[in-house]
Design a protein around this motif. Structure first.
Motif, PDB file in Angstrom:
ATOM      1  N   ASN A  31       0.828  -1.208   0.000  1.00  0.00           N
ATOM      2  CA  ASN A  31       0.000   0.000   0.000  1.00  0.00           C
ATOM      3  C   ASN A  31       0.864   1.261   0.000  1.00  0.00           C
ATOM      4  O   ASN A  31       0.600   2.205  -0.733  1.00  0.00           O
ATOM      5  N   GLU A  32       1.917   1.272   0.807  1.00  0.00           N
ATOM      6  CA  GLU A  32       2.779   2.457   0.871  1.00  0.00           C
ATOM      7  C   GLU A  32       3.444   2.724  -0.483  1.00  0.00           C
ATOM      8  O   GLU A  32       3.500   3.867  -0.950  1.00  0.00           O
ATOM      9  N   VAL A  33       3.913   1.655  -1.128  1.00  0.00           N
ATOM     10  CA  VAL A  33       4.543   1.799  -2.445  1.00  0.00           C
ATOM     11  C   VAL A  33       3.511   2.281  -3.465  1.00  0.00           C
ATOM     12  O   VAL A  33       3.765   3.194  -4.251  1.00  0.00           O
ATOM     13  N   ALA A  34       2.318   1.678  -3.435  1.00  0.00           N
ATOM     14  CA  ALA A  34       1.281   2.002  -4.416  1.00  0.00           C
ATOM     15  C   ALA A  34       0.777   3.437  -4.244  1.00  0.00           C
ATOM     16  O   ALA A  34       0.577   4.157  -5.228  1.00  0.00           O
ATOM     17  N   PHE A  68      -5.494   5.750  -9.900  1.00  0.00           N
ATOM     18  CA  PHE A  68      -6.001   5.510  -8.551  1.00  0.00           C
ATOM     19  C   PHE A  68      -6.356   4.045  -8.322  1.00  0.00           C
ATOM     20  O   PHE A  68      -6.018   3.454  -7.292  1.00  0.00           O
ATOM     21  N   THR A  69      -7.026   3.436  -9.304  1.00  0.00           N
ATOM     22  CA  THR A  69      -7.465   2.048  -9.154  1.00  0.00           C
ATOM     23  C   THR A  69      -6.284   1.070  -9.161  1.00  0.00           C
ATOM     24  O   THR A  69      -6.432  -0.084  -8.765  1.00  0.00           O
ATOM     25  N   GLY A  70      -5.109   1.543  -9.581  1.00  0.00           N
ATOM     26  CA  GLY A  70      -3.913   0.705  -9.546  1.00  0.00           C
ATOM     27  C   GLY A  70      -3.494   0.372  -8.126  1.00  0.00           C
ATOM     28  O   GLY A  70      -2.826  -0.643  -7.887  1.00  0.00           O
ATOM     29  N   ILE A  71      -3.876   1.213  -7.169  1.00  0.00           N
ATOM     30  CA  ILE A  71      -3.447   0.994  -5.775  1.00  0.00           C
ATOM     31  C   ILE A  71      -3.931  -0.373  -5.282  1.00  0.00           C
ATOM     32  O   ILE A  71      -3.139  -1.194  -4.813  1.00  0.00           O
ATOM     33  N   ALA A  72      -5.239  -0.631  -5.425  1.00  0.00           N
ATOM     34  CA  ALA A  72      -5.787  -1.917  -4.968  1.00  0.00           C
ATOM     35  C   ALA A  72      -5.204  -3.073  -5.785  1.00  0.00           C
ATOM     36  O   ALA A  72      -4.938  -4.149  -5.240  1.00  0.00           O
ATOM     37  N   VAL A 119      -2.204  -3.318  -7.175  1.00  0.00           N
ATOM     38  CA  VAL A 119      -0.834  -3.608  -6.734  1.00  0.00           C
ATOM     39  C   VAL A 119      -0.862  -4.364  -5.400  1.00  0.00           C
ATOM     40  O   VAL A 119      -0.124  -5.333  -5.194  1.00  0.00           O
ATOM     41  N   ILE A 120      -1.759  -3.954  -4.502  1.00  0.00           N
ATOM     42  CA  ILE A 120      -1.832  -4.624  -3.197  1.00  0.00           C
ATOM     43  C   ILE A 120      -2.299  -6.067  -3.374  1.00  0.00           C
ATOM     44  O   ILE A 120      -1.721  -6.998  -2.797  1.00  0.00           O
ATOM     45  N   GLU A 121      -3.335  -6.254  -4.192  1.00  0.00           N
ATOM     46  CA  GLU A 121      -3.877  -7.599  -4.382  1.00  0.00           C
ATOM     47  C   GLU A 121      -2.825  -8.536  -4.984  1.00  0.00           C
ATOM     48  O   GLU A 121      -2.629  -9.655  -4.511  1.00  0.00           O
ATOM     49  N   ARG A 122      -2.115  -8.053  -5.991  1.00  0.00           N
ATOM     50  CA  ARG A 122      -1.100  -8.901  -6.637  1.00  0.00           C
ATOM     51  C   ARG A 122       0.067  -9.183  -5.691  1.00  0.00           C
ATOM     52  O   ARG A 122       0.611 -10.283  -5.690  1.00  0.00           O
ATOM     53  N   THR A 123       0.434  -8.197  -4.903  1.00  0.00           N
ATOM     54  CA  THR A 123       1.541  -8.412  -3.951  1.00  0.00           C
ATOM     55  C   THR A 123       1.134  -9.456  -2.912  1.00  0.00           C
ATOM     56  O   THR A 123       1.918 -10.350  -2.567  1.00  0.00           O
ATOM     57  N   LEU A 124      -0.116  -9.378  -2.455  1.00  0.00           N
ATOM     58  CA  LEU A 124      -0.588 -10.360  -1.470  1.00  0.00           C
ATOM     59  C   LEU A 124      -0.622 -11.762  -2.062  1.00  0.00           C
ATOM     60  O   LEU A 124      -0.319 -12.739  -1.386  1.00  0.00           O
ATOM     61  N   GLU A 125      -1.008 -11.845  -3.347  1.00  0.00           N
ATOM     62  CA  GLU A 125      -1.020 -13.161  -4.012  1.00  0.00           C
ATOM     63  C   GLU A 125       0.388 -13.744  -4.092  1.00  0.00           C
ATOM     64  O   GLU A 125       0.585 -14.943  -3.952  1.00  0.00           O
ATOM     65  N   ALA A 126       1.378 -12.865  -4.302  1.00  0.00           N
ATOM     66  CA  ALA A 126       2.764 -13.330  -4.454  1.00  0.00           C
ATOM     67  C   ALA A 126       3.442 -13.590  -3.114  1.00  0.00           C
ATOM     68  O   ALA A 126       4.454 -14.271  -3.048  1.00  0.00           O
ATOM     69  N   HIS A 127       2.868 -13.036  -2.036  1.00  0.00           N
ATOM     70  CA  HIS A 127       3.517 -13.136  -0.728  1.00  0.00           C
ATOM     71  C   HIS A 127       3.147 -14.445  -0.035  1.00  0.00           C
ATOM     72  O   HIS A 127       1.988 -14.817   0.045  1.00  0.00           O
ATOM     73  N   GLU A 128       4.148 -15.128   0.472  1.00  0.00           N
ATOM     74  CA  GLU A 128       3.927 -16.364   1.234  1.00  0.00           C
ATOM     75  C   GLU A 128       4.045 -16.012   2.711  1.00  0.00           C
ATOM     76  O   GLU A 128       5.150 -15.840   3.215  1.00  0.00           O
ATOM     77  N   VAL A 153       3.816  -2.113  -9.873  1.00  0.00           N
ATOM     78  CA  VAL A 153       3.539  -0.721 -10.264  1.00  0.00           C
ATOM     79  C   VAL A 153       3.932  -0.529 -11.712  1.00  0.00           C
ATOM     80  O   VAL A 153       3.177   0.024 -12.518  1.00  0.00           O
ATOM     81  N   GLY A 154       5.097  -1.056 -12.081  1.00  0.00           N
ATOM     82  CA  GLY A 154       5.552  -0.998 -13.468  1.00  0.00           C
ATOM     83  C   GLY A 154       4.558  -1.656 -14.416  1.00  0.00           C
ATOM     84  O   GLY A 154       4.233  -1.133 -15.471  1.00  0.00           O
TER      85      GLY A 154
END
Ligand code: MG
Length: 385
Positions: free
Chosen positions: A326-329, A340-344, A346-355, A380-381
């Motif tokens: 969230n801070e990065v996004a 603006f809608t990229g924020i959610a 980025v968070i969703e994809r990061t959570l999917e990738a995080h173990e 973000v890229g």
């Protein structure tokens, strides 16, 4: 007299806290101020309030401050912040730093057994279990400054018997985009997102309010502060921000905390707790308000609230990773790098990738935070392209 250190004094909460200190008639004495990097404002505040020790988290800003300010001591970097906390004889630390950078100072204060007025919700989102355990171990108090949690703190403390509180209810203003559909949110600008309808706040928290992530963070914050399971914490949108929070009790009664939205109220409460001091706010006039309205949050248009709950349910390092993403996004949106809608997204994809892994030590959190930031930056890229 209570000796106070304010971290994040150049931000919105910090500036209003200086106001509260000034009005305390000597009840509160400032013994240290700290900021991330705004050294000119910090020095001006120190001069105005007779403070002779400051700290700056940013090394370059600290070096500049030390050059231009000779009437006091400038401490440098994260170690400087810790030194300011533990070696200034503070009875109370107000932590109003922004983002997960507030976790270190939170740990330093509580580890020393110094009471903490907490305006940095990320400390609890990222490391809630360890932070609350640390407070318990040293006997230091955590007094929330967030308006909803200050309200809950007062309501919860009014119940003397254990087991009477069924549910906690947090209100949300809904932010500047309340009522809009996901489709409409793709083209909103930075300026529109920064214009918060009821609360006067800084950049990061204003964007968090616009995405409703702020309320997601607050749900997790409440879970830790009040040891309440996630499924017993509700969010209701209340655009007037007059009711700040409510508790529902086992006998069918509900208690609510009301007031005109003004951050000096929860700040004053936290700095003076358990006393109450005069705050020059407009008294509440219900007839003049006429009506208060409530609605369910729209989790389709504002997925961040759902994402926060999902991260909290996953547990371990998941909330830490979510917060980092969230801070990065948010920064990427503020820098106009993505919509603006990229924020959610980025968070969703990061959570999917995080173990997620269990948290045994604060170092686990610092590692998860750094890793999630790296992942989030890649996404973000992707969103931008
Ligand atoms: Mg709040």
């Amino acid at each position: 007299m209570r000796r106070v250190v304010i971290l994040g004094s150049t931000g919105s909460v910090g500036t209003q806290a200086l106001d509260v200190v000034e009005r305390s008639g000597g009840e509160l004495e400032l013994v240290g101020l700290a900021a991330a990097s705004s050294f000119e404002r910090l020095i001006a505040q120190a001069e105005k309030h007779g403070v002779t020790r400051v700290a700056l988290a940013d090394d370059a800003a600290a070096a500049r401050a030390a050059e231009v300010w000779t009437r006091g001591e400038v401490l440098r970097g994260n170690e400087g912040l810790v030194e300011l906390i533990v070696n200034s004889g503070a009875d109370l630390v107000l932590n109003a730093m922004i983002g997960s950078a507030g976790l270190g100072p939170t740990v330093a204060a509580l580890g020393e057994g110094i009471d903490l007025a907490l305006a940095n919700k990320e400390s609890l989102v990222v490391g809630g279990e360890l932070v609350m355990a640390l407070a318990e171990a040293t006997g230091a108090q955590v007094i929330p400054v967030d308006s909803e949690h200050s309200a809950l703190f007062q309501l919860v403390n009014s119940e003397q018997r254990p087991g009477t509180i069924d549910r906690l209810v947090l209100t949300a203003s809904g932010g500047p985009f309340r009522g809009r559909r996901l489709e409409d949110l793709k083209s909103v600008t930075r300026e529109e997102a920064l214009a918060h309808p009821t609360w006067d706040m800084g950049g990061k928290i204003s964007i968090d309010s616009a995405t409703l992530m702020n309320k997601g963070l607050e749900v997790i914050e409440a879970m830790h502060l009040f040891a309440m399971p996630l499924e017993r914490i509700d969010v209701v949108v209340h655009p007037q921000s007059i009711i700040h929070a409510m508790i529902q009790l086992n006998d069918g009664a509900s208690l609510a905390h009301l007031g005109n939205p003004d951050m000096r109220v929860p700040i004053s409460y936290a700095l003076h707790y358990p006393e109450r001091m005069d705050v020059p706010v407009r008294p509440l006039d219900l007839a003049e308000l006429g009506q208060l309205t409530f609605e369910h949050p729209d989790e389709e248009a504002f997925p961040c609230l759902r994402l926060a709950r999902e991260a909290a349910l996953a547990g371990g390092t998941a909330p830490c990773a979510m917060n980092a993403a969230n801070e990065v996004a948010v920064q990427a949106f503020l820098d106009r790098e993505m919509p603006f809608t990229g924020i959610a997204e980025v968070i969703e994809r990061t959570l999917e990738a995080h173990e997620p892994v269990p948290i045994h030590h604060f170092n686990v959190l610092y590692g998860a935070d750094a890793e999630a930031r790296e992942i989030a930056r890649e996404f973000v890229g992707g969103v931008r392209a």
